[in-house]
Design a protein around this motif. Structure first.
Motif, PDB file in Angstrom:
ATOM      1  N   CYS A  37       0.828  -1.226   0.000  1.00 45.14           N
ATOM      2  CA  CYS A  37       0.000   0.000   0.000  1.00 45.14           C
ATOM      3  C   CYS A  37       0.851   1.260   0.000  1.00 45.14           C
ATOM      4  CB  CYS A  37      -0.928   0.034   1.214  1.00 45.14           C
ATOM      5  SG  CYS A  37      -1.911  -1.437   1.407  1.00 45.14           S
ATOM      6  N   LYS A  38       1.978   1.246   0.729  1.00 42.19           N
ATOM      7  CA  LYS A  38       2.790   2.459   0.805  1.00 42.19           C
ATOM      8  C   LYS A  38       3.629   2.663  -0.449  1.00 42.19           C
ATOM      9  CE  LYS A  38       3.187   3.343   5.698  1.00 42.19           C
ATOM     10  NZ  LYS A  38       3.994   3.471   6.894  1.00 42.19           N
ATOM     11  N   ARG A  39       3.754   1.642  -1.264  1.00 39.83           N
ATOM     12  CA  ARG A  39       4.641   1.761  -2.422  1.00 39.83           C
ATOM     13  C   ARG A  39       3.904   2.163  -3.700  1.00 39.83           C
ATOM     14  NH1 ARG A  39       8.929  -2.747  -3.104  1.00 39.83           N
ATOM     15  NH2 ARG A  39       9.729  -1.109  -4.453  1.00 39.83           N
ATOM     16  N   LEU A  40       2.726   1.570  -3.922  1.00 43.73           N
ATOM     17  CA  LEU A  40       2.037   1.819  -5.197  1.00 43.73           C
ATOM     18  C   LEU A  40       1.741   3.312  -5.438  1.00 43.73           C
ATOM     19  CD1 LEU A  40       0.516   0.955  -7.768  1.00 43.73           C
ATOM     20  CD2 LEU A  40      -1.465   0.466  -6.322  1.00 43.73           C
ATOM     21  N   PRO A  41       1.047   3.996  -4.496  1.00 41.67           N
ATOM     22  CA  PRO A  41       0.719   5.408  -4.775  1.00 41.67           C
ATOM     23  C   PRO A  41       1.958   6.289  -4.911  1.00 41.67           C
ATOM     24  CG  PRO A  41      -0.600   4.561  -2.953  1.00 41.67           C
ATOM     25  CD  PRO A  41       0.451   3.542  -3.230  1.00 41.67           C
ATOM     26  N   ILE A  42       3.006   5.932  -4.173  1.00 46.03           N
ATOM     27  CA  ILE A  42       4.233   6.736  -4.243  1.00 46.03           C
ATOM     28  C   ILE A  42       4.882   6.573  -5.619  1.00 46.03           C
ATOM     29  CG2 ILE A  42       6.607   6.896  -3.310  1.00 46.03           C
ATOM     30  CD1 ILE A  42       4.497   8.150  -1.487  1.00 46.03           C
ATOM     31  N   LEU A  43       4.896   5.342  -6.117  1.00 49.02           N
ATOM     32  CA  LEU A  43       5.472   5.125  -7.445  1.00 49.02           C
ATOM     33  C   LEU A  43       4.628   5.822  -8.512  1.00 49.02           C
ATOM     34  CD1 LEU A  43       6.558   1.424  -6.926  1.00 49.02           C
ATOM     35  CD2 LEU A  43       8.088   3.316  -7.464  1.00 49.02           C
ATOM     36  N   THR A  58      -3.497   9.530   0.977  1.00 42.53           N
ATOM     37  CA  THR A  58      -4.914   9.179   0.817  1.00 42.53           C
ATOM     38  C   THR A  58      -5.066   7.760   0.264  1.00 42.53           C
ATOM     39  OG1 THR A  58      -4.759  10.264  -1.320  1.00 42.53           O
ATOM     40  CG2 THR A  58      -5.823  11.508   0.441  1.00 42.53           C
ATOM     41  N   THR A  59      -4.370   7.522  -0.849  1.00 43.14           N
ATOM     42  CA  THR A  59      -4.548   6.222  -1.499  1.00 43.14           C
ATOM     43  C   THR A  59      -3.907   5.113  -0.671  1.00 43.14           C
ATOM     44  OG1 THR A  59      -4.254   7.532  -3.496  1.00 43.14           O
ATOM     45  CG2 THR A  59      -4.569   5.192  -3.799  1.00 43.14           C
ATOM     46  N   ILE A  60      -2.780   5.450  -0.020  1.00 44.59           N
ATOM     47  CA  ILE A  60      -2.146   4.459   0.868  1.00 44.59           C
ATOM     48  C   ILE A  60      -3.170   4.002   1.917  1.00 44.59           C
ATOM     49  CG2 ILE A  60      -0.385   4.159   2.674  1.00 44.59           C
ATOM     50  CD1 ILE A  60       1.375   6.180   1.067  1.00 44.59           C
ATOM     51  N   ALA A  61      -3.827   4.995   2.526  1.00 46.30           N
ATOM     52  CA  ALA A  61      -4.787   4.684   3.594  1.00 46.30           C
ATOM     53  C   ALA A  61      -5.993   3.917   3.055  1.00 46.30           C
ATOM     54  CB  ALA A  61      -5.233   5.969   4.276  1.00 46.30           C
ATOM     55  N   TRP A  62      -6.436   4.308   1.872  1.00 51.48           N
ATOM     56  CA  TRP A  62      -7.608   3.613   1.298  1.00 51.48           C
ATOM     57  C   TRP A  62      -7.274   2.141   1.048  1.00 51.48           C
ATOM     58  CZ3 TRP A  62     -10.117   4.697  -4.188  1.00 51.48           C
ATOM     59  CH2 TRP A  62     -11.330   3.995  -4.281  1.00 51.48           C
ATOM     60  N   LEU A  63      -6.135   1.887   0.409  1.00 52.39           N
ATOM     61  CA  LEU A  63      -5.757   0.494   0.129  1.00 52.39           C
ATOM     62  C   LEU A  63      -5.689  -0.310   1.433  1.00 52.39           C
ATOM     63  CD1 LEU A  63      -2.946   1.110  -2.550  1.00 52.39           C
ATOM     64  CD2 LEU A  63      -5.235   0.175  -2.970  1.00 52.39           C
ATOM     65  N   GLY A  64      -5.067   0.268   2.452  1.00 46.18           N
ATOM     66  CA  GLY A  64      -4.945  -0.431   3.741  1.00 46.18           C
ATOM     67  C   GLY A  64      -6.312  -0.773   4.311  1.00 46.18           C
ATOM     68  N   SER A  65      -7.229   0.191   4.262  1.00 43.82           N
ATOM     69  CA  SER A  65      -8.573  -0.038   4.825  1.00 43.82           C
ATOM     70  C   SER A  65      -9.319  -1.138   4.080  1.00 43.82           C
ATOM     71  CB  SER A  65      -9.419   1.233   4.745  1.00 43.82           C
ATOM     72  OG  SER A  65      -8.923   2.187   5.617  1.00 43.82           O
ATOM     73  N   ILE A  66      -9.192  -1.117   2.752  1.00 43.65           N
ATOM     74  CA  ILE A  66      -9.906  -2.136   1.963  1.00 43.65           C
ATOM     75  C   ILE A  66      -9.525  -3.539   2.451  1.00 43.65           C
ATOM     76  CG2 ILE A  66     -10.063  -3.228  -0.323  1.00 43.65           C
ATOM     77  CD1 ILE A  66      -9.724  -0.422  -1.559  1.00 43.65           C
ATOM     78  N   PHE A  67      -8.211  -3.783   2.541  1.00 47.45           N
ATOM     79  CA  PHE A  67      -7.778  -5.141   2.880  1.00 47.45           C
ATOM     80  C   PHE A  67      -8.030  -5.453   4.357  1.00 47.45           C
ATOM     81  CE2 PHE A  67      -5.825  -4.446  -1.221  1.00 47.45           C
ATOM     82  CZ  PHE A  67      -6.055  -5.668  -1.847  1.00 47.45           C
ATOM     83  N   ASP A  68      -7.873  -4.449   5.219  1.00 48.43           N
ATOM     84  CA  ASP A  68      -8.152  -4.686   6.647  1.00 48.43           C
ATOM     85  C   ASP A  68      -9.632  -5.044   6.845  1.00 48.43           C
ATOM     86  OD1 ASP A  68      -7.494  -4.754   9.411  1.00 48.43           O
ATOM     87  OD2 ASP A  68      -8.447  -2.796   9.667  1.00 48.43           O
ATOM     88  N   LEU A  69     -10.508  -4.314   6.170  1.00 45.98           N
ATOM     89  CA  LEU A  69     -11.941  -4.590   6.324  1.00 45.98           C
ATOM     90  C   LEU A  69     -12.310  -5.956   5.749  1.00 45.98           C
ATOM     91  CD1 LEU A  69     -13.339  -1.017   5.647  1.00 45.98           C
ATOM     92  CD2 LEU A  69     -13.825  -2.396   7.676  1.00 45.98           C
ATOM     93  N   LEU A  70     -11.684  -6.324   4.646  1.00 48.78           N
ATOM     94  CA  LEU A  70     -12.000  -7.638   4.071  1.00 48.78           C
ATOM     95  C   LEU A  70     -11.508  -8.765   4.973  1.00 48.78           C
ATOM     96  CD1 LEU A  70     -11.455  -6.939   0.273  1.00 48.78           C
ATOM     97  CD2 LEU A  70     -13.634  -7.330   1.460  1.00 48.78           C
ATOM     98  N   LEU A  71     -10.342  -8.549   5.613  1.00 52.52           N
ATOM     99  CA  LEU A  71      -9.866  -9.564   6.565  1.00 52.52           C
ATOM    100  C   LEU A  71     -10.819  -9.657   7.752  1.00 52.52           C
ATOM    101  CD1 LEU A  71      -6.024  -8.842   6.577  1.00 52.52           C
ATOM    102  CD2 LEU A  71      -7.162 -10.896   5.713  1.00 52.52           C
ATOM    103  N   ALA A  72     -11.408  -8.515   8.135  1.00 59.29           N
ATOM    104  CA  ALA A  72     -12.344  -8.519   9.263  1.00 59.29           C
ATOM    105  C   ALA A  72     -13.701  -9.119   8.881  1.00 59.29           C
ATOM    106  CB  ALA A  72     -12.538  -7.088   9.774  1.00 59.29           C
ATOM    107  N   HIS A  73     -13.946  -9.287   7.579  1.00 57.88           N
ATOM    108  CA  HIS A  73     -15.238  -9.805   7.104  1.00 57.88           C
ATOM    109  C   HIS A  73     -15.016 -10.908   6.083  1.00 57.88           C
ATOM    110  CE1 HIS A  73     -16.042  -5.763   8.623  1.00 57.88           C
ATOM    111  NE2 HIS A  73     -17.211  -6.255   8.985  1.00 57.88           N
TER     112      HIS A  73
END
Ligand code: HEM
Length: 464
Positions: free
Chosen positions: A199-205, A301-316
């Motif tokens: 997540c931290k690499r894609l938006p930065i690149l 912004t995008t780093i945080a969004w990507l992180g949330s997507i996967f965290d929420l899917l792991l939680a569900h």
């Protein structure tokens, strides 16, 4: 910061309601502090005992509130939807969906230009040493997201002209390649930190590509992005931090001056050249600030969004299984993650004249914060709003990308990054799981961005 005293006086003279006049509502909960909400994966919004809390029990700059603002926001919506706080520069918080929309719908009254409150783009005054460093930064200009009227329209046209269909397609191709490369580097079947390694690499690149920075300078782009964001957020903890942040900002501005001059002399087939070609009537300093804003707006912004997507899917896991079975659910799932954890918590508006929101007066020259994250959890628009539901029919009504004249200018790119990432992870894996024994990720206590800074996860390889 010369307005600090004047503004504070305005705030004190017009305080809407005394603490003891406000309703206090009981918050009843049975979970231990720090426990996760079983549905959303959020830290628990209730407290240990039957405690009565009011909005005045919360401080915006308190790290607990910054990390987990939802209890505060719920109380605001329920008891004080237009609420003045004296912290920082003094802010009027607007928390309900309809009221946030009213504010953003009226850019003449609620203006983005907040320079008269902020010191060169920072809500905190610079020490003499920091000011000396900042003397080499681009002179402050209110551009794009901090601009209004014709100047804003000009900057926005320029940025949007850079995102032509052809250019966006080209950038999407770049995103696809980078996602593949990053996933190739991730081991499967063993724990990885998905936030750090993906997540931290894609938006930065991607931002690096947009700004024409060589791929090898990924770490510089990350450092610039973090410091540009830090300067606009909570006060730095130490003078050393403030100096380091200022030096990074100066380094970035100097990079942009040079990159823009290069493109003027010999245009390339890239976004920055397009920006420069469309920059008639816009000077170098404004261009430097436009580029700074693209980094500012597009990285964390995008780093945080990507992180949330996967965290929420792991939680569900049930909803994750649905995505594996039906990829057409991907767009709704990613928007739902954004609605629930709306990445940008704080945007500012300054009133150009006396205003009224939800029947409450807001005097001219007030700083207003429309709480996008709170609006996106308003049950009046999103029934059972605290629940993650990838089937939510009206999820696209969320305002995580803003609303109205200043709607996110990078919306297609952000969505492409999320869609391509999620699609490729699902294609390459048969399951995703948490790492046993690892604590659940927590949201970072940041004033502006809502995101987690680590996500231990196992990607189980797809059977071939
Ligand atoms: C999850 C990802 C993103 C989120 C949640 C997001 C959110 C937002 C929000 C809420 C605003 C409105 C601010 C306001 O009204 O004051 C905004 C504006 C903006 N965003 Fe994004 N953004 C994201 C990604 C990006 C990307 C990838 C870029 C560009 C590469 C970008 C560029 C911009 C720009 C230039 C503006 C200013 C637009 C204007 O004022 O007219 N954003 N964004």
């Amino acid at each position: 910061m010369t307005n600090m005293v004047t503004y504070a006086a305005v705030v004190h003279n017009t305080r809407p309601a005394r603490i003891d006049e406000r309703p206090r509502i009981p918050r009843i909960g049975d979970a231990s502090p720090g426990a996760r909400h079983p549905e959303t994966g959020d830290l628990h919004e209730m407290t240990t005992h039957d405690v009565e809390k009011s909005v005045d029990d919360f401080k915006m700059y308190d790290s607990g509130t910054m990390a987990e603002p939802n209890e505060f926001w719920t109380l605001l919506r329920e008891t004080a939807p237009v609420h003045r706080v004296d912290e920082g520069l003094g802010y009027t918080l607007v928390s309900r969906y309809a009221d946030v929309q009213d504010v953003l719908r009226d850019p003449d009254t609620f203006r983005n230009g907040v320079a008269r409150f902020f010191d060169k783009g920072s809500p905190h005054p610079d020490s003499p040493a920091v000011a000396a460093v900042m003397a080499d930064a681009a002179p402050y200009r209110e551009v794009l997201g901090f601009g209004d009227g014709e100047a804003h329209a000009r900057h926005r046209r320029m940025v949007r002209a850079g995102f032509t269909t052809r250019r966006v397609r080209q950038l999407e191709g770049f995103v696809s390649t980078v996602v593949d490369d990053l996933l190739d580097e991730l081991v499967t079947g063993e724990p990885v930190d998905f936030v750090k390694q993906f997540c931290k690499r894609l938006p930065i690149l991607l931002i690096g590509e947009i700004m024409g920075v060589e791929k090898e300078r990924e770490h510089d782009v990350y450092r610039w992005a973090t410091s540009l964001m830090a300067r606009a957020a909570a006060p730095p903890e130490t003078e050393d931090d403030a100096l380091r942040i200022a030096r990074d900002v100066v380094e970035f501005h100097q990079y942009v001056y040079k990159a823009v001059a290069d493109r003027r002399e010999s245009p390339r087939d890239d976004f920055l050249s397009e920006l420069v070609a469309n920059s008639e009537g816009i000077d170098e300093h404004e261009l430097a600030h436009v580029c700074a804003q693209l980094i500012l707006a597009g990285a964390d912004t995008t780093i945080a969004w990507l992180g949330s997507i996967f965290d929420l899917l792991l939680a569900h896991p049930d909803q994750l299984a649905e995505l594996y079975a039906d990829r057409s659910l991907i767009p709704n799932a990613m928007e739902e993650a954004l609605r629930l954890q709306s990445v940008i918590k704080t945007i500012y508006r300054a009133t150009s004249r006396d205003a009224e929101v939800a029947g409450q007066d807001i005097p001219a020259d007030s700083l207003v914060i429309p709480l996008l994250g709170s609006a996106n959890r308003d049950d009046a628009v999103f029934p059972d709003a605290a629940t993650f539901d990838i089937h939510r029919p009206n999820v696209r009504k969320h305002m995580a990308f803003g609303f109205g004249t200043h709607l996110c200018a990078g919306i297609e790119l952000a969505r492409a990054e999320a869609r391509i990432s999620l699609t490729k992870v699902l294609e390459r894996t048969s399951a995703l799981s948490r790492v046993e024994g690892e604590p659940l990720p927590k949201y970072v206590p940041d004033f502006t961005i809502r995101g987690i800074d680590r996500l231990p996860m196992i990607l189980h390889p797809a059977e071939r």
